[in-house]
Design a protein around this motif. Structure first.
Motif, PDB file in Angstrom:
ATOM      1  N   THR A  70     -69.437 -25.195  65.408  1.00 24.14           N
ATOM      2  CA  THR A  70     -68.638 -23.818  65.083  1.00 24.14           C
ATOM      3  C   THR A  70     -69.320 -22.618  65.828  1.00 24.14           C
ATOM      4  O   THR A  70     -68.738 -21.605  66.067  1.00 24.14           O
ATOM      5  N   GLY A  71     -70.574 -22.555  66.232  1.00 22.03           N
ATOM      6  CA  GLY A  71     -71.312 -21.758  66.557  1.00 22.03           C
ATOM      7  C   GLY A  71     -71.621 -20.481  65.336  1.00 22.03           C
ATOM      8  O   GLY A  71     -72.327 -19.401  65.618  1.00 22.03           O
ATOM      9  N   ALA A  72     -71.618 -21.039  64.214  1.00 24.90           N
ATOM     10  CA  ALA A  72     -71.835 -20.164  62.752  1.00 24.90           C
ATOM     11  C   ALA A  72     -73.526 -19.516  62.888  1.00 24.90           C
ATOM     12  O   ALA A  72     -74.233 -20.391  63.256  1.00 24.90           O
ATOM     13  N   SER A  73     -73.519 -18.423  62.580  1.00 28.79           N
ATOM     14  CA  SER A  73     -74.941 -17.890  62.233  1.00 28.79           C
ATOM     15  C   SER A  73     -75.522 -18.244  61.038  1.00 28.79           C
ATOM     16  O   SER A  73     -74.573 -18.196  59.962  1.00 28.79           O
ATOM     17  N   LEU A  74     -76.700 -18.614  60.833  1.00 27.33           N
ATOM     18  CA  LEU A  74     -77.242 -19.080  59.850  1.00 27.33           C
ATOM     19  C   LEU A  74     -78.056 -17.835  58.947  1.00 27.33           C
ATOM     20  O   LEU A  74     -78.717 -17.212  59.725  1.00 27.33           O
ATOM     21  N   VAL A  75     -77.706 -17.678  57.698  1.00 26.56           N
ATOM     22  CA  VAL A  75     -78.068 -16.689  56.939  1.00 26.56           C
ATOM     23  C   VAL A  75     -78.898 -17.245  55.840  1.00 26.56           C
ATOM     24  O   VAL A  75     -78.532 -17.950  55.053  1.00 26.56           O
ATOM     25  N   SER A  76     -80.300 -17.105  55.921  1.00 30.29           N
ATOM     26  CA  SER A  76     -81.049 -17.387  54.776  1.00 30.29           C
ATOM     27  C   SER A  76     -82.445 -16.700  54.966  1.00 30.29           C
ATOM     28  O   SER A  76     -82.732 -15.783  55.509  1.00 30.29           O
ATOM     29  N   ASN A  77     -83.437 -17.120  53.908  1.00 32.57           N
ATOM     30  CA  ASN A  77     -84.552 -16.161  54.071  1.00 32.57           C
ATOM     31  C   ASN A  77     -85.678 -16.871  55.270  1.00 32.57           C
ATOM     32  O   ASN A  77     -85.080 -17.780  55.811  1.00 32.57           O
ATOM     33  N   GLY A 101     -83.546 -12.666  56.119  1.00 30.63           N
ATOM     34  CA  GLY A 101     -83.999 -11.635  55.525  1.00 30.63           C
ATOM     35  C   GLY A 101     -85.005 -12.202  54.425  1.00 30.63           C
ATOM     36  O   GLY A 101     -85.606 -13.296  54.563  1.00 30.63           O
ATOM     37  N   HIS A 102     -85.219 -11.793  53.182  1.00 27.52           N
ATOM     38  CA  HIS A 102     -85.975 -12.266  52.235  1.00 27.52           C
ATOM     39  C   HIS A 102     -85.903 -11.535  51.023  1.00 27.52           C
ATOM     40  O   HIS A 102     -85.018 -10.715  50.895  1.00 27.52           O
ATOM     41  N   LEU A 103     -86.623 -11.866  49.686  1.00 29.50           N
ATOM     42  CA  LEU A 103     -86.376 -11.362  48.718  1.00 29.50           C
ATOM     43  C   LEU A 103     -86.312  -9.930  48.344  1.00 29.50           C
ATOM     44  O   LEU A 103     -87.239  -9.243  49.055  1.00 29.50           O
ATOM     45  N   GLY A 104     -85.395  -9.254  47.963  1.00 26.62           N
ATOM     46  CA  GLY A 104     -85.002  -8.087  47.641  1.00 26.62           C
ATOM     47  C   GLY A 104     -84.489  -7.314  49.052  1.00 26.62           C
ATOM     48  O   GLY A 104     -83.778  -6.254  48.762  1.00 26.62           O
ATOM     49  N   GLY A 105     -84.474  -7.923  49.937  1.00 26.47           N
ATOM     50  CA  GLY A 105     -84.076  -7.385  51.124  1.00 26.47           C
ATOM     51  C   GLY A 105     -82.212  -7.578  51.130  1.00 26.47           C
ATOM     52  O   GLY A 105     -81.814  -8.576  50.801  1.00 26.47           O
ATOM     53  N   GLU A 106     -81.829  -6.583  52.079  1.00 28.94           N
ATOM     54  CA  GLU A 106     -80.247  -6.644  52.101  1.00 28.94           C
ATOM     55  C   GLU A 106     -79.916  -6.313  53.546  1.00 28.94           C
ATOM     56  O   GLU A 106     -80.651  -5.548  54.215  1.00 28.94           O
ATOM     57  N   LEU A 107     -79.085  -7.216  54.017  1.00 29.88           N
ATOM     58  CA  LEU A 107     -78.732  -7.168  55.345  1.00 29.88           C
ATOM     59  C   LEU A 107     -77.004  -6.757  55.277  1.00 29.88           C
ATOM     60  O   LEU A 107     -76.324  -7.008  54.580  1.00 29.88           O
ATOM     61  N   SER A 108     -76.849  -5.891  56.572  1.00 27.94           N
ATOM     62  CA  SER A 108     -75.549  -5.884  56.597  1.00 27.94           C
ATOM     63  C   SER A 108     -75.118  -6.698  58.043  1.00 27.94           C
ATOM     64  O   SER A 108     -75.496  -6.659  59.145  1.00 27.94           O
ATOM     65  N   LEU A 109     -73.875  -7.346  57.868  1.00 25.26           N
ATOM     66  CA  LEU A 109     -73.360  -8.383  58.631  1.00 25.26           C
ATOM     67  C   LEU A 109     -72.077  -8.280  58.933  1.00 25.26           C
ATOM     68  O   LEU A 109     -71.418  -7.609  58.239  1.00 25.26           O
ATOM     69  N   LEU A 110     -71.743  -8.911  60.120  1.00 25.96           N
ATOM     70  CA  LEU A 110     -70.316  -8.859  60.724  1.00 25.96           C
ATOM     71  C   LEU A 110     -69.634  -7.434  60.859  1.00 25.96           C
ATOM     72  O   LEU A 110     -68.942  -7.095  60.344  1.00 25.96           O
ATOM     73  N   ASP A 111     -70.564  -6.517  61.523  1.00 22.24           N
ATOM     74  CA  ASP A 111     -70.394  -5.266  61.738  1.00 22.24           C
ATOM     75  C   ASP A 111     -70.034  -4.468  60.497  1.00 22.24           C
ATOM     76  O   ASP A 111     -69.014  -3.599  60.562  1.00 22.24           O
ATOM     77  N   GLY A 112     -70.869  -4.800  59.359  1.00 27.16           N
ATOM     78  CA  GLY A 112     -70.702  -3.994  58.309  1.00 27.16           C
ATOM     79  C   GLY A 112     -69.391  -4.530  57.380  1.00 27.16           C
ATOM     80  O   GLY A 112     -69.267  -3.884  56.203  1.00 27.16           O
TER      81      GLY A 112
END
Length: 250
Positions: A70-77, A101-112
Motif C-alpha cells: 500500500t505504500g503506508a508510512s510507518l509510525v513508531s519510536n 518519534g519517541h517517548l513524550g514526543g508529538e508528531l503532526s502527520l498527514l498535513d495536520g
C-alpha cells in the motif's frame, strides 16, 4: 462522514477518518481471533499510516506485507523503526524522520489532520527475523495517543501493566476512546486494567488483547465487574473481532 473504528481482534485496529484516511494500529490481522482475517488482509488496498506500539510478532503482524503493498508510512519510536527496516525489510522510504518519534514526543502527520504522541508502556520489545531466530533489540515499548483534528482522541495502551503515571495522560489529553489490554498473563488483567481506566477517565473504553490464546484469561465480563467496583463513569463498549463502530466528529 464519521470516524470509523474497526477491531480486528487482539490489539489490531483500523481507524478510517472523516476525510477517508486509513490508519492501522498493531495490524496482526490474521490473528486466531479474527476468522475473516485472510480476506480482510487481501482487501486492504489503501492504508496511509501504520502505527506500532512495540516489536513483538503479535503486534507487528502483517505490517511489512501491508506496507509494501500500500505504500503506508510507518509510525513508531526510533529504535523500533530501525529494527523494522533493517531486520524485517520494511521499505526505508516509508519510514523516514517525519513519522519517527519517541517517548513524550508529538508528531503532526498527514498535513495536520492528526497528531500522535508516544507515551510509556511497561512491557518489552524485540523482533525476530524468523520464528526460531534470536530476538533483536527493538526499543522501548510505547502506548499511542492519536488525536484526529476533526474526530476523537484515542489512547491505545499497547501491551502494558498498570502504572501510576497513566494519570498524567488525563492532564494533557481528554481521551474519547481508550483501547486497553485486559488479557492478563502478558499484560494487566481486568482488575488492573479497570484501575488504569480510573486514572485516565476516558469517555469510552474498549477492551483488547484477550481471548486470542488460552493463556489470555481476562474477559470483558470480568473487566466490566471491576469497572463497576470502581464506579467508573467510562462507557464500556465490547467489540467482536471484525466489528466496526462509528464515532462522532468534534
Amino acid at each position: 462522514m464519521e470516524t470509523q473504528l474497526t477491531w480486528y481482534g487482539h490489539a489490531a485496529f483500523k481507524i478510517e477518518t472523516s476525510t477517508g484516511k486509513v490508519l492501522l494500529i498493531d495490524p496482526w490481522i490474521e490473528n486466531p481471533a479474527f476468522t475473516g482475517g485472510k480476506a480482510e488482509l487481501a482487501n486492504l488496498s489503501h492504508v496511509d499510516l501504520i502505527f506500532l506500539t512495540h516489536g513483538h510478532a503479535d503486534h507487528v503482524g502483517n505490517t511489512v506485507e501491508i506496507g509494501k503493498r500500500t505504500g503506508a508510512s510507518l509510525v513508531s519510536n526510533f529504535d523500533l523503526n530501525a529494527a523494522m527496516v533493517s531486520l524485517l525489510g520494511y521499505p526505508e522510504s516509508q519510514a523516514g524522520n517525519e513519522t519517527i518519534g519517541h517517548l513524550g514526543g508529538e508528531l503532526s502527520l498527514l498535513d495536520g489532520e492528526l497528531k500522535v504522541q508516544f507515551v510509556p508502556a511497561w512491557h518489552g520489545s524485540s523482533i525476530q527475523r524468523e520464528k526460531n531466530a534470536a530476538p533483536a533489540y527493538a526499543g522501548t515499548p510505547t502506548g499511542l495517543i492519536i488525536m484526529l483534528s476533526n474526530g476523537p482522541t484515542f489512547y491505545h495502551t499497547g501491551d502494558t501493566d498498570l502504572f501510576s503515571d497513566m494519570a498524567l495522560v488525563k492532564r494533557f489529553h481528554k481521551i474519547d476512546v481508550m483501547l486497553i489490554c485486559i488479557g492478563d498473563h502478558f499484560t494487566m488483567g481486568p482488575a488492573r486494567a479497570a484501575e488504569a481506566v480510573k486514572l485516565v477517565a476516558p469517555k469510552t473504553v474498549i477492551p483488547m488483547h484477550y481471548g486470542t490464546f488460552p493463556a489470555l484469561t481476562g474477559t470483558p465480563e470480568l473487566f466490566e465487574r471491576e469497572l463497576k467496583k470502581r464506579k467508573s463513569k467510562s462507557k464500556l463498549h465490547v467489540l467482536k473481532a471484525g466489528d466496526t463502530i462509528a464515532l462522532p466528529s468534534h
